[in-house]
Design a protein around this motif. Structure first.
Motif, PDB file in Angstrom:
ATOM      1  N   LEU A  39      -0.985  13.243  -2.404  1.00  0.00           N
ATOM      2  CA  LEU A  39      -1.237  14.125  -3.552  1.00  0.00           C
ATOM      3  C   LEU A  39      -1.863  14.847  -4.287  1.00  0.00           C
ATOM      4  CD1 LEU A  39       0.492  10.817  -5.643  1.00  0.00           C
ATOM      5  CD2 LEU A  39       1.513  13.260  -5.341  1.00  0.00           C
ATOM      6  N   LYS A  40      -3.388  14.247  -3.815  1.00  0.00           N
ATOM      7  CA  LYS A  40      -4.279  15.866  -3.518  1.00  0.00           C
ATOM      8  C   LYS A  40      -5.036  14.651  -4.209  1.00  0.00           C
ATOM      9  CE  LYS A  40      -2.451  20.099  -1.644  1.00  0.00           C
ATOM     10  NZ  LYS A  40      -1.865  21.153  -1.996  1.00  0.00           N
ATOM     11  N   LEU A  41      -5.242  13.616  -4.803  1.00  0.00           N
ATOM     12  CA  LEU A  41      -6.054  12.878  -6.211  1.00  0.00           C
ATOM     13  C   LEU A  41      -7.394  12.791  -4.749  1.00  0.00           C
ATOM     14  CD1 LEU A  41      -3.411  10.461  -7.244  1.00  0.00           C
ATOM     15  CD2 LEU A  41      -4.057  12.662  -8.181  1.00  0.00           C
ATOM     16  N   ASN A  42      -8.337  12.768  -6.229  1.00  0.00           N
ATOM     17  CA  ASN A  42     -10.143  13.064  -5.011  1.00  0.00           C
ATOM     18  C   ASN A  42      -9.983  11.407  -4.502  1.00  0.00           C
ATOM     19  OD1 ASN A  42     -10.100  15.078  -8.047  1.00  0.00           O
ATOM     20  ND2 ASN A  42     -11.607  15.522  -6.339  1.00  0.00           N
ATOM     21  N   ALA A  43     -10.911  11.470  -3.761  1.00  0.00           N
ATOM     22  CA  ALA A  43     -11.630   9.986  -3.128  1.00  0.00           C
ATOM     23  C   ALA A  43     -10.275   9.212  -3.340  1.00  0.00           C
ATOM     24  CB  ALA A  43     -12.191   9.257  -4.496  1.00  0.00           C
ATOM     25  N   PRO A  44      -9.591   9.643  -2.298  1.00  0.00           N
ATOM     26  CA  PRO A  44      -8.232   8.737  -1.660  1.00  0.00           C
ATOM     27  C   PRO A  44      -8.552   7.213  -0.885  1.00  0.00           C
ATOM     28  CG  PRO A  44      -8.883  10.862  -0.204  1.00  0.00           C
ATOM     29  CD  PRO A  44      -9.226  10.955  -1.196  1.00  0.00           C
ATOM     30  N   LEU A  45      -9.563   7.935   0.096  1.00  0.00           N
ATOM     31  CA  LEU A  45      -9.647   6.734   0.789  1.00  0.00           C
ATOM     32  C   LEU A  45     -10.982   5.836  -0.155  1.00  0.00           C
ATOM     33  CD1 LEU A  45     -10.390   5.706   3.843  1.00  0.00           C
ATOM     34  CD2 LEU A  45     -12.627   6.150   4.256  1.00  0.00           C
ATOM     35  N   LEU A  46     -11.617   5.789  -0.928  1.00  0.00           N
ATOM     36  CA  LEU A  46     -12.184   4.729  -2.132  1.00  0.00           C
ATOM     37  C   LEU A  46     -11.162   3.928  -2.785  1.00  0.00           C
ATOM     38  CD1 LEU A  46     -15.043   3.671  -2.911  1.00  0.00           C
ATOM     39  CD2 LEU A  46     -15.061   4.962  -4.636  1.00  0.00           C
ATOM     40  N   LEU A  47     -10.070   4.796  -3.018  1.00  0.00           N
ATOM     41  CA  LEU A  47      -8.977   4.465  -3.876  1.00  0.00           C
ATOM     42  C   LEU A  47      -8.009   2.808  -2.998  1.00  0.00           C
ATOM     43  CD1 LEU A  47      -8.298   7.499  -6.645  1.00  0.00           C
ATOM     44  CD2 LEU A  47      -9.261   4.947  -6.755  1.00  0.00           C
ATOM     45  N   GLY A  48      -7.867   3.472  -1.607  1.00  0.00           N
ATOM     46  CA  GLY A  48      -7.386   3.195  -0.792  1.00  0.00           C
ATOM     47  C   GLY A  48      -7.150   2.070  -0.883  1.00  0.00           C
ATOM     48  N   VAL A  49      -9.047   1.936  -0.198  1.00  0.00           N
ATOM     49  CA  VAL A  49      -9.560   0.006   0.260  1.00  0.00           C
ATOM     50  C   VAL A  49      -9.587  -0.371  -0.754  1.00  0.00           C
ATOM     51  CG1 VAL A  49     -12.540  -0.486   0.432  1.00  0.00           C
ATOM     52  CG2 VAL A  49     -10.898   1.110   1.617  1.00  0.00           C
ATOM     53  N   LEU A  50      -9.630  -0.128  -2.561  1.00  0.00           N
ATOM     54  CA  LEU A  50      -9.978  -0.574  -3.295  1.00  0.00           C
ATOM     55  C   LEU A  50      -8.620  -1.423  -3.642  1.00  0.00           C
ATOM     56  CD1 LEU A  50     -11.209  -1.389  -6.465  1.00  0.00           C
ATOM     57  CD2 LEU A  50     -10.212   0.102  -7.427  1.00  0.00           C
ATOM     58  N   CYS A  51      -7.469  -0.361  -3.585  1.00  0.00           N
ATOM     59  CA  CYS A  51      -5.999  -1.309  -3.880  1.00  0.00           C
ATOM     60  C   CYS A  51      -5.992  -2.217  -2.789  1.00  0.00           C
ATOM     61  CB  CYS A  51      -4.903   0.212  -3.808  1.00  0.00           C
ATOM     62  SG  CYS A  51      -4.621   1.341  -5.127  1.00  0.00           S
ATOM     63  N   GLY A  52      -6.103  -2.147  -1.522  1.00  0.00           N
ATOM     64  CA  GLY A  52      -6.308  -3.142  -0.601  1.00  0.00           C
ATOM     65  C   GLY A  52      -6.929  -4.611  -0.959  1.00  0.00           C
ATOM     66  N   PRO A  88      -2.336  -6.320  -7.989  1.00  0.00           N
ATOM     67  CA  PRO A  88      -1.846  -4.921  -6.869  1.00  0.00           C
ATOM     68  C   PRO A  88      -1.630  -3.898  -8.710  1.00  0.00           C
ATOM     69  CG  PRO A  88      -0.246  -6.741  -6.422  1.00  0.00           C
ATOM     70  CD  PRO A  88      -1.301  -6.922  -6.795  1.00  0.00           C
ATOM     71  N   TYR A  89      -2.051  -4.614  -9.624  1.00  0.00           N
ATOM     72  CA  TYR A  89      -1.677  -3.553 -11.287  1.00  0.00           C
ATOM     73  C   TYR A  89      -3.188  -3.366 -11.096  1.00  0.00           C
ATOM     74  CZ  TYR A  89       2.819  -5.351 -12.079  1.00  0.00           C
ATOM     75  OH  TYR A  89       4.145  -5.873 -11.941  1.00  0.00           O
ATOM     76  N   ILE A  90      -4.333  -4.049 -10.685  1.00  0.00           N
ATOM     77  CA  ILE A  90      -5.884  -3.414 -11.585  1.00  0.00           C
ATOM     78  C   ILE A  90      -5.955  -2.168 -10.251  1.00  0.00           C
ATOM     79  CG2 ILE A  90      -8.165  -4.403 -10.579  1.00  0.00           C
ATOM     80  CD1 ILE A  90      -7.017  -7.374 -11.136  1.00  0.00           C
ATOM     81  N   GLY A  91      -5.722  -2.444  -8.732  1.00  0.00           N
ATOM     82  CA  GLY A  91      -6.211  -1.611  -8.056  1.00  0.00           C
ATOM     83  C   GLY A  91      -5.497  -0.455  -8.460  1.00  0.00           C
ATOM     84  N   GLY A  92      -4.082  -0.659  -7.926  1.00  0.00           N
ATOM     85  CA  GLY A  92      -3.388   0.492  -8.908  1.00  0.00           C
ATOM     86  C   GLY A  92      -3.731   1.133 -10.133  1.00  0.00           C
ATOM     87  N   GLY A  93      -3.998   0.538 -11.016  1.00  0.00           N
ATOM     88  CA  GLY A  93      -4.079   1.202 -13.036  1.00  0.00           C
ATOM     89  C   GLY A  93      -5.905   2.018 -12.791  1.00  0.00           C
ATOM     90  N   ILE A  94      -5.872   1.346 -11.696  1.00  0.00           N
ATOM     91  CA  ILE A  94      -7.520   2.946 -11.814  1.00  0.00           C
ATOM     92  C   ILE A  94      -6.745   3.677 -10.880  1.00  0.00           C
ATOM     93  CG2 ILE A  94      -9.684   2.375 -10.749  1.00  0.00           C
ATOM     94  CD1 ILE A  94      -9.728  -0.341 -10.765  1.00  0.00           C
ATOM     95  N   ALA A  95      -6.368   3.367  -9.255  1.00  0.00           N
ATOM     96  CA  ALA A  95      -5.951   4.648  -9.401  1.00  0.00           C
ATOM     97  C   ALA A  95      -5.520   5.344 -10.442  1.00  0.00           C
ATOM     98  CB  ALA A  95      -4.443   4.420  -8.102  1.00  0.00           C
TER      99      ALA A  95
END
Length: 248
Positions: free
Chosen positions: A218-231, A241-248
């Motif tokens: 999707l070409k959003l910024n900080a994909p790895l950081l957001l991926g770690v957060l979601c995981g 899941p709503y916390i990580g997904g909401g922030i992303a």
């Protein structure tokens, strides 16, 4: 009767007060925390050996397979952190640059629904200034436990090789009269809990990988950081899941 109850209450309060004094001046809490810090690697090692035990029981060369699995895990962790940390640091800097734009967009969206964010008296500059330090502080805090995890994995390696002997020690502690019943219940609980823990980690890792890929596509910024957060937040039941997904 009332006098007796009052005396009991006073005795309880006195015991509580004396206990607090002992904890404060003898530093009991510090001693307890020290003991817990020592026991954490042992606990990690036991959980590691316990999770691997069903797989190793099916292998003819138990020790060799245990060493191979341990080596794969250690190499994977090293590679993960070796490549992850520089990327996360880079993405933190990208996130800081984006924060003013994110704040303006949020302010606009909330204003459209009748909420004036300026009335909340939020100093966005202070938030931007302290966000990197909070994130880096959190990462440093996590690194404090890497040593414990590494020692725990080494302990787990030896425990996995001799798990049957550890099992025998626990079995001897059980009362003979109810040993069969207790072992049957513990086996059923162990199977279900092992499935639950294994499933949670597999799902969490899968969320990290798939979310990082999706955010990159999707070409959003900080994909790895957001991926770690979601995981990581996916490990929290129900709302994670709503916390990580909401922030992303």
């Amino acid at each position: 009767m009332k006098l007796k109850n009052m005396l009991k209450l006073l005795l309880i309060l006195l015991i509580g007060f004396v206990s607090l004094l002992i904890i404060k001046y003898l530093k009991v809490f510090d001693i307890v925390m020290l003991v817990l810090n020592i026991l954490i690697p042992v606990f990690i090692g036991f959980v590691y050996a316990w999770l691997l035990n069903p797989l190793l029981n099916k292998c003819k060369y138990r020790n060799l397979v245990s060493i191979i699995i341990f080596s794969i895990i250690i190499i994977s962790l090293f590679m993960f952190f070796y490549y992850l940390i520089p990327l996360v640091y880079k993405e933190i800097n990208e996130l800081v640059v984006l924060l003013p734009d994110v704040y303006e967009l949020l302010e606009e969206k909330l204003f459209n629904v009748g909420i004036n964010i300026n009335e909340l008296d939020i100093d966005i500059n202070s938030v931007i200034e302290y966000v990197p330090s909070y994130i880096i502080g959190f990462i440093k805090g996590c690194f404090k436990y890497i040593g414990s995890i590494f020692v725990g994995l080494i302990i787990g390696l030896y425990m996995s090789m001799e798990y049957s002997k550890i099992d025998e020690v626990f079995i001897r502690l059980l009362p003979k009269k109810y040993k069969c019943e207790i072992l049957g219940i513990l086996d059923k609980i162990s199977v279900e809990v092992r499935k639950c823990i294994t499933g949670m980690f597999i799902v969490s890792f899968s969320v990290f990988i798939l979310d990082s890929i999706a955010i990159s596509i999707l070409k959003l910024n900080a994909p790895l950081l957001l991926g770690v957060l979601c995981g990581l937040t996916d490990l929290i039941p129900l709302i994670g899941p709503y916390i990580g997904g909401g922030i992303a």
